[in-house]
Design a protein around this motif. Structure first.
Motif, short mmCIF file in Angstrom:
data_model
loop_
_atom_site.label_atom_id
_atom_site.label_comp_id
_atom_site.label_asym_id
_atom_site.label_seq_id
_atom_site.Cartn_x
_atom_site.Cartn_y
_atom_site.Cartn_z
N GLN A 1 -5.42 2.30 5.06
CA GLN A 1 -6.28 1.13 5.33
C GLN A 1 -6.33 1.32 7.06
O GLN A 1 -7.73 1.01 7.84
CB GLN A 1 -5.86 -0.17 5.11
CG GLN A 1 -6.74 -1.12 5.31
CD GLN A 1 -6.55 -2.25 4.45
OE1 GLN A 1 -7.45 -2.73 3.61
NE2 GLN A 1 -5.57 -2.93 4.57
N ASP B 1 -11.47 -2.12 5.28
CA ASP B 1 -10.75 -2.99 4.28
C ASP B 1 -11.04 -2.68 2.84
O ASP B 1 -12.30 -2.86 2.71
CB ASP B 1 -11.15 -4.22 4.60
CG ASP B 1 -10.47 -5.61 3.89
OD1 ASP B 1 -9.73 -5.10 2.79
OD2 ASP B 1 -10.50 -6.59 4.11
N ARG B 2 -9.99 -2.19 2.18
CA ARG B 2 -10.44 -1.53 0.97
C ARG B 2 -10.91 -2.80 0.06
O ARG B 2 -11.43 -2.17 -1.01
CB ARG B 2 -9.00 -0.98 0.47
CG ARG B 2 -7.83 -1.55 -0.14
CD ARG B 2 -6.80 -0.94 -0.66
NE ARG B 2 -5.82 -1.56 -1.16
CZ ARG B 2 -4.78 -2.11 -0.32
NH1 ARG B 2 -4.88 -1.94 0.89
NH2 ARG B 2 -3.61 -2.99 -0.88
N TYR C 1 -12.70 4.14 1.42
CA TYR C 1 -11.30 4.23 1.34
C TYR C 1 -10.67 5.41 0.57
O TYR C 1 -11.22 5.47 -0.50
CB TYR C 1 -10.60 3.11 0.67
CG TYR C 1 -9.09 2.64 0.31
CD1 TYR C 1 -8.30 2.18 1.46
CD2 TYR C 1 -8.50 3.42 -0.62
CE1 TYR C 1 -7.00 2.10 1.18
CE2 TYR C 1 -7.09 3.32 -0.92
CZ TYR C 1 -6.34 2.78 0.19
OH TYR C 1 -5.22 2.74 -0.08
#
Length: 582
Positions: free
Chosen positions: A469, A475-476, A485
């Motif tokens: 991350q 932001d996954r 990601y």
């Protein structure tokens, strides 16, 4: 009906085939009306009675938990009891009735929506998803108020009866207890993520599930035939006869494969060429330990201590005491029967709802969190350190420090550990004087400055979730960027291989405790990089062990070196597919 597919977040592997049972959508859409002044106290009493009823329901659920129920269920029911008892949910709606003259349902729904909005602003994915718990508790009360309790049907589980797949806007872990002893084979929800409580329970029950499937409860109709592909996060609605048959064959093969896995519980975790590999479990509660042992774990590679600090009642507004923490850590150590337990110190920060914290940050993920927060609150940190040290007198414990990046942070942490030891010596309290201290490698700067860590610490553990991350700046859990990601990004592969190789050269033990460790598609790649210690959810242990005992490092290592020299995404994916077939 025309067949179509829906896509969501895969949280529990496997294939489920059955008929859809739609649970009613969120109960927050309630009647709104004003009450007369002389009816206020009777309306207050109506809400108080509903809260008391739900409190009794939850206590009954907890007391009637089957002996084989996952530990998570009891723990999550406890969380819901705490939420129900919190003044934010039990008192403020009463004030809304008295001051605004709202009816009970409207007052409660108003407060739930306010609390959910506050949680939606939290940066941390795990805590952001706790808003679902607040809504689930609120809905239980609303259903009592409106008389719309939504129980599952009594399904005949006889031979030939189609299994039931529950489709809902959201499902609480407590409600999942209704699914036991029924022809229930999976669930689909509109909401949720990898860290939602329902996802955690699904993994512990080993039930195929897909969450975050937008509008599933609206698009799927009652009694539709469904297929859940829990590996891909795909839902097939009204599948054709051909597709249904293909998935039934795939499902039968998975059932056969799972039975085979049960036979390797006592098989040593050793590769074909004779290299031993250590398998550890990630746990959140001491009661997770029996499942870890049942899966053949050699120890606990990650005990997340945050749970003790969250969801505390009014009577628990202060942080957990040293005694409370000590009891929890001691319980885990004793449960593991001499196997090592790695306890991560408090990984919490400005973005997480501990009542006494008043810090704010424009970007909490990069702010005062984890070890940074602990060093800013030394008395709190010393309390936790003393509790962990005291528990080390009852079995082997390793101390794991999260989010370290600077030499000064390591030195301050070691100084506080020494101070905690001195305090215990003065009180003549026993502890392990040689307790190992290690670092989470989850910040790219840490991976690139390993000599600072190797010189000062006893072991390392790679937290792949945050490392990926932070390295990729995404932001996954943000749907708009989640597709970026990528654990197989060349930069991630470099950071992982560099960290593992550097630690091995210095003869410092290193493990991976992030999601990659439990992903069987990554097992051979990590073995080829030189990793010899994996830590994962207990339910994943046997699958990973199966990969290990069928891997030959003499073949895998050269193939892995080739992957590490590759930068084109498609070439990496192709090489990974070949690696799985070796």
């Amino acid at each position: 009906m025309t067949s179509f597919t829906l896509h969501g977040i895969p949280v529990s592997r496997g294939i489920a085939i059955g008929r859809a049972h739609i649970l009613s959508p969120a109960a927050l859409d309630v009647q709104h009306y004003l009450i007369a002044a002389d009816q206020v106290e009777s309306e207050v009493a109506r809400l108080q009675s509903a809260i008391a009823t739900v409190h009794t329901e939850l206590q009954t659920l907890w007391s009637e938990l089957p002996k084989d129920a996952p530990a998570e269920l009891g723990a999550f029911i406890d969380v819901h009891v705490l939420i129900l008892s919190d003044p934010m949910l039990s008192d403020i709606p009463l004030d809304i009735i008295r001051t605004r003259h709202y009816n009970a349902e409207w007052a409660l729904a108003t407060q739930i929506e306010e609390l959910s909005a506050q949680f939606s602003e939290i940066e941390d994915a795990y805590l952001r998803e706790r808003s679902a718990d607040i809504e689930q508790v609120g809905e239980r009360v609303l259903k009592v108020l409106t008389g719309t309790a939504n129980l599952l049907p009594n399904v005949d589980v006889g031979e030939g009866t189609p299994a039931m797949i529950v489709v809902a806007h959201d499902i609480s872990p407590a409600d999942m207890l209704q699914f036991r002893d029924r022809a229930f084979s999976g669930f689909v929800t509109d909401l949720g993520g990898q860290n939602s409580h329902t996802a955690i329970v699904a993994r512990s029950l080993d039930i195929p599930a897909t969450v975050g499937v937008s509008h599933a409860s609206e698009l799927i109709k009652q009694n539709d035939w469904l297929i859940i592909d829990g590996d891909a996060g795909v839902i097939v609605v009204a599948p054709s006869t051909l597709v249904l048959e293909q998935y039934r064959e795939k499902q039968a093969k998975q059932v056969k494969d799972r039975k085979k896995l049960g036979k390797i519980k006592k098989t040593p975790s050793v590769t074909i060429d004779g290299t031993p590999v250590t398998l550890l479990a990630n746990i959140e509660f001491p009661d997770d330990c029996p499942q870890a042992l049942d899966g053949g774990a050699h120890g606990v590679g990650l005990f997340r201590s945050e749970f003790l600090f969250m969801n505390r009642t009014e009577a628990q507004t202060q942080l957990p005491s040293e005694e409370e923490q000590f009891a929890s850590y001691k319980k885990a150590v004793i449960a593991m029967k001499g196997r090592p337990v790695t306890i991560r110190t408090l990984d919490i920060g400005a973005d997480k709802p501990i009542d006494f914290m008043e810090h704010t940050s424009l970007n909490p993920a990069l702010g005062l969190r984890a070890i940074r927060f602990c060093l800013a609150e030394p008395q709190m940190f010393l309390t936790q350190l003393r509790a962990i040290l005291r528990a080390s007198a009852f079995g082997p414990i390793k101390l794991l420090i999260p989010m370290l990046a600077h030499a000064s942070e390591i030195d301050q942490t070691l100084a506080l550990i020494e101070q905690a030891k001195k305090q215990l010596r003065n009180q003549k309290i026993k502890f392990d004087e040689e307790i190992p201290v290690g670092a989470m490698i989850e910040i790219p700067a840490a991976a690139l400055a390993l000599p600072l860590f190797i010189k000062r610490l006893d072991f390392l553990s790679i937290g792949t979730n945050d490392l990926i991350q932070y390295a990729l700046a995404i932001d996954r859990v943000d749907h708009e960027v989640a597709h970026l990601y990528n654990p197989l990004h060349p930069a991630i592969l470099f950071l992982l291989s560099h960290t593992i190789a550097t630690a091995a050269k210095a003869e410092v033990p290193i493990s991976v405790c992030g999601e990659m460790a439990g992903d069987i598609k990554m097992t051979r790649l990590l073995l080829g990089m030189g990793l010899r210690e994996f830590s994962m959810h207990p339910a994943q242990l046997l699958s990973v062990k199966n990969e290990i005992i069928n891997s030959d490092l003499t073949v895998i290592e050269p193939a892995t070196r080739k992957i590490l020299r590759t930068y084109e995404p498609k070439a990496i994916v192709d090489a990974m597919e070949k690696l799985q077939q070796i």
